[in-house]
Design a protein around this motif. Structure first.
Motif, PDB file in Angstrom:
ATOM      1  N   VAL A 165      -8.173 -33.180 -31.169  1.00 36.89           N
ATOM      2  CA  VAL A 165      -8.986 -34.385 -31.353  1.00 36.89           C
ATOM      3  C   VAL A 165     -10.161 -34.317 -30.386  1.00 36.89           C
ATOM      4  O   VAL A 165      -9.966 -34.221 -29.162  1.00 36.89           O
ATOM      5  CB  VAL A 165      -8.149 -35.651 -31.098  1.00 36.89           C
ATOM      6  N   PRO A 166     -11.397 -34.345 -30.899  1.00 35.04           N
ATOM      7  CA  PRO A 166     -12.566 -34.089 -30.050  1.00 35.04           C
ATOM      8  C   PRO A 166     -13.022 -35.288 -29.226  1.00 35.04           C
ATOM      9  O   PRO A 166     -14.145 -35.298 -28.731  1.00 35.04           O
ATOM     10  CB  PRO A 166     -13.636 -33.711 -31.080  1.00 35.04           C
ATOM     11  N   VAL A 167     -12.168 -36.286 -29.075  1.00 39.67           N
ATOM     12  CA  VAL A 167     -12.548 -37.500 -28.352  1.00 39.67           C
ATOM     13  C   VAL A 167     -11.463 -37.819 -27.332  1.00 39.67           C
ATOM     14  O   VAL A 167     -10.271 -37.641 -27.603  1.00 39.67           O
ATOM     15  CB  VAL A 167     -12.737 -38.689 -29.323  1.00 39.67           C
ATOM     16  N   ASP A 168     -11.869 -38.285 -26.175  1.00 37.66           N
ATOM     17  CA  ASP A 168     -10.908 -38.669 -25.144  1.00 37.66           C
ATOM     18  C   ASP A 168     -10.112 -39.899 -25.580  1.00 37.66           C
ATOM     19  O   ASP A 168     -10.596 -40.738 -26.344  1.00 37.66           O
ATOM     20  CB  ASP A 168     -11.636 -38.959 -23.831  1.00 37.66           C
ATOM     21  N   LYS A 169      -8.881 -40.007 -25.103  1.00 35.35           N
ATOM     22  CA  LYS A 169      -8.015 -41.125 -25.481  1.00 35.35           C
ATOM     23  C   LYS A 169      -8.649 -42.475 -25.165  1.00 35.35           C
ATOM     24  O   LYS A 169      -8.431 -43.458 -25.878  1.00 35.35           O
ATOM     25  CB  LYS A 169      -6.675 -41.020 -24.750  1.00 35.35           C
ATOM     26  N   GLY A 221      -2.261 -32.026 -22.068  1.00 34.66           N
ATOM     27  CA  GLY A 221      -3.204 -33.129 -22.138  1.00 34.66           C
ATOM     28  C   GLY A 221      -3.980 -33.118 -23.442  1.00 34.66           C
ATOM     29  O   GLY A 221      -4.171 -32.073 -24.068  1.00 34.66           O
ATOM     30  N   GLY A 222      -4.424 -34.285 -23.851  1.00 33.67           N
ATOM     31  CA  GLY A 222      -5.161 -34.390 -25.095  1.00 33.67           C
ATOM     32  C   GLY A 222      -4.240 -34.606 -26.287  1.00 33.67           C
ATOM     33  O   GLY A 222      -3.012 -34.589 -26.180  1.00 33.67           O
ATOM     34  N   ILE A 223      -4.853 -34.804 -27.439  1.00 38.83           N
ATOM     35  CA  ILE A 223      -4.119 -35.047 -28.684  1.00 38.83           C
ATOM     36  C   ILE A 223      -4.580 -34.032 -29.721  1.00 38.83           C
ATOM     37  O   ILE A 223      -5.769 -33.703 -29.800  1.00 38.83           O
ATOM     38  CB  ILE A 223      -4.367 -36.476 -29.208  1.00 38.83           C
ATOM     39  N   TYR A 261      -0.127 -43.391 -27.880  1.00 42.73           N
ATOM     40  CA  TYR A 261      -1.143 -42.367 -27.618  1.00 42.73           C
ATOM     41  C   TYR A 261      -2.146 -42.794 -26.541  1.00 42.73           C
ATOM     42  O   TYR A 261      -3.191 -42.157 -26.392  1.00 42.73           O
ATOM     43  CB  TYR A 261      -1.869 -42.030 -28.924  1.00 42.73           C
ATOM     44  N   LEU A 262      -1.813 -43.860 -25.809  1.00 48.42           N
ATOM     45  CA  LEU A 262      -2.620 -44.302 -24.660  1.00 48.42           C
ATOM     46  C   LEU A 262      -4.088 -44.496 -25.041  1.00 48.42           C
ATOM     47  O   LEU A 262      -5.002 -44.015 -24.364  1.00 48.42           O
ATOM     48  CB  LEU A 262      -2.505 -43.281 -23.517  1.00 48.42           C
TER      49      LEU A 262
END
Length: 408
Positions: A332-336, A313-315, A376-377
């Motif tokens: 990446v410190p931000v949710d999709k 999960g995550g990018i 990347y949703l």
């Protein structure tokens, strides 16, 4: 008043190009200076030569070629001048420089879309002339330094040639090759040239990124003023020119990483833009290549890498410093759901919370923003990216984190 602004900027830019060389010529006329025959004088001149050509290859060679040509009084002297001091070279070279200056001056009053293709061409020109200047100047100059270090009998002749020509190129006939020592001095000279040229070339990339013509003219004027100051210093005293050159080299070394990332970004931008790569490009399902933005924590702006979705999960952003070092990964410190693609005029970006630029997409992604958002949703989808305040944009271009969204 607005109608007169482009003409004023053009006149100011041209005056900054011409004035330093005119002052250098006047400084050389009153009384003939006693030639500096010390062994270190040609070395000082060689440092100024390499540095000056690296700052602006086309302007440096063209302006000094014209200076030497008009200071030669007899046909024999003009015939003995190097290739860059002939009309066939410095005439077209200075015309191109003048056209670039006019482009930057008039660009203050035209939409960015009309000026940007010419910025791309100028960036490519700077790359090409940098290669030509490096191949023509650095080997000759550093070979002369090699002769001095080994105590060649021709060192005095080479010193006289270098001193009389200021920052100009050494003539081939004055050089007696010292092949063994050249294995050390020539690579050193090329490295010195590359560091300074890369820092100077970063200005071309900043112009490529900036949507404001007035800022473009200011950046170009500062670089031209530095070249003129270096030329004037080297003409007055080779040691003064060498001291200023060493200062330029040190500063260029300190910003080498920043300049390298900008240079590579500009190369990718120009290639994608001129070859219309977007017409034959399709984004991957994962691991798409892009550049880090100014608001990605822990990663230098414009670092090149891949954006990959983690199995857990995550990018994450996968990149190699200087493109060849050990791979690093940054989550990446931000949710999709908070990510969105900002669609710009020439290239797009990935932003967080409609403010922070996390990634810059090369021009090949132009027209494929929807695919990237779906891959990347991203919850924010695709949105138009508008112009922001000039101060915030310039902060991000120079590596700061104040700018919030991509501008072009």
């Amino acid at each position: 008043m607005k109608r007169l602004l482009p003409l004023f900027v053009l006149a100011l830019t041209l005056s900054m190009i011409i004035a330093p060389f005119a002052l250098a010529a006047d400084a050389a006329k009153p009384t003939p200076a006693v030639p500096d025959r010390s062994p270190g004088a040609p070395i000082a001149g060689a440092i100024s030569t390499v540095t000056g050509m690296a700052i602006s290859p086309l302007l440096g060679t063209g302006a000094y070629g014209a200076y030497q040509y008009f200071n030669a009084t007899t046909p024999e002297q003009k015939a003995a001048l190097p290739w860059f001091a002939q009309w066939a070279f410095f005439g077209p070279a200075l015309l191109i420089v003048g056209a670039c200056a006019a482009k930057d001056a008039l660009g203050a009053s035209v939409p960015p879309g009309l000026k940007k293709p010419f910025d791309v061409l100028e960036t490519i020109e700077n790359k090409a002339t940098g290669l030509v200047a490096a191949g023509a100047v650095v080997p000759f100059t550093m070979t002369a330094v090699s002769k001095l270090l080994v105590g060649s009998k021709t060192a005095g002749v080479e010193g006289a040639v270098l001193e009389s020509s200021g920052m100009a190129m050494l003539q081939v006939g004055a050089i007696d090759f010292s092949s063994l020592l050249n294995l050390l001095t020539v690579p050193f000279g090329i490295a010195m040239f590359a560091v300074v040229w890369m820092a100077s070339h970063a200005i071309n990339v900043l112009i490529l990124l900036s949507p404001w013509g007035a800022i473009d003219a200011a950046l170009k004027g500062m670089r031209t003023g530095l070249l003129g100051l270096l030329a004037l210093s080297a003409t007055i005293n080779p040691w003064l020119g060498a001291a200023l050159s060493l200062l330029v080299i040190i500063v260029a070394w300190l910003v080498a990483g920043w300049a390298f990332r900008l240079t590579f970004f500009g190369s990718v931008f120009c290639w994608d833009f001129l070859t219309l790569r977007r017409t034959r490009f399709t984004p991957k399902e994962n691991g798409n290549k892009l550049f880090a933005g100014g608001n990605f924590p822990g990663v230098p702006p414009r670092t090149y890498g891949r954006l990959a979705q983690r199995p857990a999960g995550g990018i994450e952003f996968q990149y190699r410093p200087w493109l060849v070092m050990a791979e690093r990964r940054a989550l990446v410190p931000v949710d999709k759901s908070q990510l969105a693609v900002g669609k710009g005029l020439f290239f797009s970006s990935i932003t967080a919370n409609d403010r922070d630029t996390l990634f810059l997409l090369p021009p090949r992604y132009h027209g494929h923003e929807d695919t990237v958002a779906r891959t990347y949703l991203m919850g924010g989808g695709v949105r138009d990216a508008g112009l922001r305040k000039a101060w915030g944009v310039m902060r991000e271009l120079f590596g700061g984190s104040a700018a919030k969204t991509q501008v072009v």
